[in-house]
Design an enzyme around this catalytic site. Structure first.
Site, mmCIF file in Angstrom:
data_model
loop_
_atom_site.group_PDB
_atom_site.id
_atom_site.type_symbol
_atom_site.label_atom_id
_atom_site.label_comp_id
_atom_site.label_asym_id
_atom_site.label_seq_id
_atom_site.Cartn_x
_atom_site.Cartn_y
_atom_site.Cartn_z
ATOM 1 N N ARG A 234 49.682 41.471 39.444
ATOM 2 C CA ARG A 234 48.808 41.691 40.602
ATOM 3 C C ARG A 234 49.695 41.990 41.800
ATOM 4 N NH1 ARG A 234 45.346 42.571 37.608
ATOM 5 N NH2 ARG A 234 43.320 41.590 37.351
ATOM 6 N N ASP A 258 52.684 48.671 38.780
ATOM 7 C CA ASP A 258 51.398 49.209 38.302
ATOM 8 C C ASP A 258 50.267 48.661 39.167
ATOM 9 O OD1 ASP A 258 49.789 50.671 36.400
ATOM 10 O OD2 ASP A 258 49.173 48.742 35.547
ATOM 11 N N GLU A 263 45.737 47.885 46.803
ATOM 12 C CA GLU A 263 45.306 48.950 45.878
ATOM 13 C C GLU A 263 43.806 49.209 45.906
ATOM 14 O OE1 GLU A 263 46.622 47.205 42.048
ATOM 15 O OE2 GLU A 263 44.506 47.223 41.481
ATOM 16 N N HIS A 295 47.506 51.177 38.298
ATOM 17 C CA HIS A 295 46.816 50.144 37.509
ATOM 18 C C HIS A 295 46.327 50.713 36.174
ATOM 19 C CE1 HIS A 295 44.984 45.972 38.255
ATOM 20 N NE2 HIS A 295 45.082 46.168 36.950
HETATM 21 N N1 LIG Z 1 48.155 46.065 34.926
HETATM 22 C C1 LIG Z 1 47.089 45.824 34.208
HETATM 23 O O1 LIG Z 1 46.374 46.749 33.793
HETATM 24 C C2 LIG Z 1 46.725 44.410 33.856
HETATM 25 C C3 LIG Z 1 45.861 44.170 32.793
HETATM 26 C C4 LIG Z 1 45.566 42.852 32.427
HETATM 27 C C5 LIG Z 1 46.101 41.798 33.135
HETATM 28 N N2 LIG Z 1 46.919 42.055 34.195
HETATM 29 C C6 LIG Z 1 47.521 40.940 34.940
HETATM 30 O O2 LIG Z 1 48.469 40.334 34.116
HETATM 31 C C7 LIG Z 1 48.461 38.907 34.386
HETATM 32 C C8 LIG Z 1 48.863 38.179 33.126
HETATM 33 O O3 LIG Z 1 47.835 38.363 32.157
HETATM 34 P P1 LIG Z 1 47.774 37.489 30.835
HETATM 35 O O4 LIG Z 1 46.653 38.023 30.018
HETATM 36 O O5 LIG Z 1 49.132 37.373 30.231
HETATM 37 O O6 LIG Z 1 47.350 36.079 31.467
HETATM 38 P P2 LIG Z 1 47.528 34.648 30.795
HETATM 39 O O7 LIG Z 1 46.577 33.759 31.488
HETATM 40 O O8 LIG Z 1 47.502 34.737 29.316
HETATM 41 O O9 LIG Z 1 49.028 34.255 31.214
HETATM 42 C C9 LIG Z 1 49.407 33.912 32.504
HETATM 43 C C10 LIG Z 1 50.556 32.938 32.384
HETATM 44 O O10 LIG Z 1 51.048 32.669 33.692
HETATM 45 C C11 LIG Z 1 51.361 31.282 33.729
HETATM 46 N N3 LIG Z 1 51.448 30.797 35.093
HETATM 47 C C12 LIG Z 1 50.462 30.298 35.876
HETATM 48 N N4 LIG Z 1 50.983 29.949 37.060
HETATM 49 C C13 LIG Z 1 52.299 30.225 37.024
HETATM 50 C C14 LIG Z 1 53.367 30.088 37.953
HETATM 51 N N5 LIG Z 1 53.170 29.572 39.152
HETATM 52 N N6 LIG Z 1 54.602 30.501 37.581
HETATM 53 C C15 LIG Z 1 54.809 31.012 36.345
HETATM 54 N N7 LIG Z 1 53.843 31.171 35.424
HETATM 55 C C16 LIG Z 1 52.607 30.780 35.768
HETATM 56 C C17 LIG Z 1 50.263 30.620 32.908
HETATM 57 O O11 LIG Z 1 50.638 29.313 32.499
HETATM 58 C C18 LIG Z 1 50.145 31.596 31.759
HETATM 59 O O12 LIG Z 1 51.014 31.259 30.697
HETATM 60 C C19 LIG Z 1 47.000 38.590 34.784
HETATM 61 O O13 LIG Z 1 46.993 37.560 35.712
HETATM 62 C C20 LIG Z 1 46.504 39.884 35.380
HETATM 63 O O14 LIG Z 1 46.547 39.726 36.779
HETATM 64 C C21 LIG Z 1 47.232 43.322 34.564
#
Ligand SMILES: NC(=O)c1ccc[n+]([C@@H]2O[C@H](COP(=O)([O-])OP(=O)(O)OC[C@H]3O[C@@H](n4cnc5c(N)ncnc54)[C@H](O)[C@@H]3O)[C@@H](O)[C@H]2O)c1
Length: 329
Positions: A234, A258, A263, A295
């Site tokens: 994000r 991305d 955005e 994105h």
């Molecule tokens: N670019 C894109 O098209 C796209 C698509 C999907 C998701 N995303 C982003 O990717 C991110 C990750 O997605 P995901 O499916 O792996 O989520 P997820 O919930 O499976 O994983 C997130 C991880 O971050 C950890 N976390 C929480 N707080 C933290 C901190 N302070 N420091 C370090 N780690 C911490 C959590 O414990 C978890 O393991 C999402 O939050 C979303 O914003 C982007």
């Protein structure tokens, strides 16, 4: 059920119609983003389906409540754009798609890293222009380099595995350790160690108040000179002004993003015939070592199919059994 889609693009219409071949739901697709001005577009739909840049704040939720909306179905994983407290107070449930092809986003992060490191975007243009010289295209071997991964959930874990496959040393930071990754050779360390020792840092944690601007002037100052920063999570994880300053003095060697903090005013829309008013993004795109994609990490056939299937199954179970699959609260 009657479902109103905001921010609907042609691919949303295609994949959601494909998932609704039995005609169980009635869809209305709007290209407009949901925000304070557009909530009025809801007619009598009990379910609204929104994406990453729709604005579902307390004011909007108040309007949703008045319109009789009962369910906000996010067709994405992140939910930082929804005021969950306001939704709970209004009795509106929120569901999301927690995991849909984590490979799509992890592979896109790798694509940004490889394209930046080996200057693929430059060589593409050079060769098309009949210029076959190599000066300025030098990269570095990823093999043996230290990759810092912040957040090892669904996407971060896949990213770690890919980087291990490249022969990298992978450092990770998360509030929970993933034992499988540890067995594969990932070492969990503090955030400070990630910042201080990584050649490449890739962000995969959610945007929350505690993670907002985790990349800022202070954290950048503790990083290696020439660090490569990748963000597919994000935009708000990065204080963009500090990153621009660090690109100008070469502390950051390359940036691949991305996602971008502002955005919602730009992404998923075509401004090719207009003057972009966002000076920070415009400055970012002038750097030769910055790659911005709009994105598109999630944008694979597999992910789009899963997004439609899981969203529709979330809505179906809410309608039929009153059961909330993948609820966010
Ligand atoms: N670019 C894109 O098209 C796209 C698509 C999907 C998701 N995303 C982003 O990717 C991110 C990750 O997605 P995901 O499916 O792996 O989520 P997820 O919930 O499976 O994983 C997130 C991880 O971050 C950890 N976390 C929480 N707080 C933290 C901190 N302070 N420091 C370090 N780690 C911490 C959590 O414990 C978890 O393991 C999402 O939050 C979303 O914003 C982007």
């Amino acid at each position: 059920m009657d479902i109103l889609f905001f921010s609907a693009q042609p691919y949303d219409i295609h994949y959601f119609n494909q998932g609704n071949q039995q005609g169980a739901h009635r869809f209305r697709f709007l290209e407009a983003q949901l925000n304070e001005d557009n909530a009025a577009l809801i007619k009598d739909e009990a379910v609204i389906c929104v994406f990453v840049n729709d604005k579902v704040n307390a004011t909007v939720i108040n309007e949703l409540q008045q319109k009789g909306v009962r369910l906000i179905a996010l067709r994405c994983a992140g939910f930082n754009n929804v005021d969950l407290k306001a939704a709970a107070a209004a009795g509106i449930k929120v569901v999301r798609v927690p995991a849909y092809s984590p490979h799509a986003v992890a592979e896109h992060a790798v694509a940004l890293l490889l394209a930046l490191n080996r200057k693929i975007y430059k060589s593409y243009n050079r060769v098309r222009d009949g210029n076959f010289t190599l000066s300025g295209l030098e990269g570095f071997d990823l093999f043996g380099k230290t990759i810092g991964v912040v957040g090892t959930g669904n996407i971060g874990a896949v990213f770690c595995r890919i980087m291990l496959g490249f022969g990298c040393k992978v450092y990770a930071h998360d509030i929970y350790e993933n034992e499988e990754l540890v067995e594969l050779g990932v070492k969990y360390v503090s955030l400070d160690t990630i910042f201080a020792q990584s050649d490449v840092i890739s962000l995969h944690c959610p945007l929350m108040e505690s993670t907002r601007h985790m990349i800022n002037a202070n954290s950048i100052a503790s990083m290696k000179m020439g660090v490569v920063l990748i963000n597919t999570s994000r935009g708000g994880l990065i204080d963009t002004a500090s990153v621009v300053a660090a690109l100008k003095n070469s502390h950051i060697g390359a940036l691949g993003i991305d996602v971008y903090e502002q955005e919602e005013h730009l992404f998923f829309q075509n401004f090719s015939g207009s003057i972009i008013q966002d000076d920070v993004l415009s400055r970012l795109t002038t750097f030769p070592n910055v790659l911005v994609t709009a994105h598109q990490g999630f944008f694979t056939k597999e992910a789009l199919t899963q997004i439609a299937e899981v969203t529709l199954s979330n809505i179906r179970s809410f309608e039929k059994e009153g059961v909330l699959l993948n609820e966010v609260k």
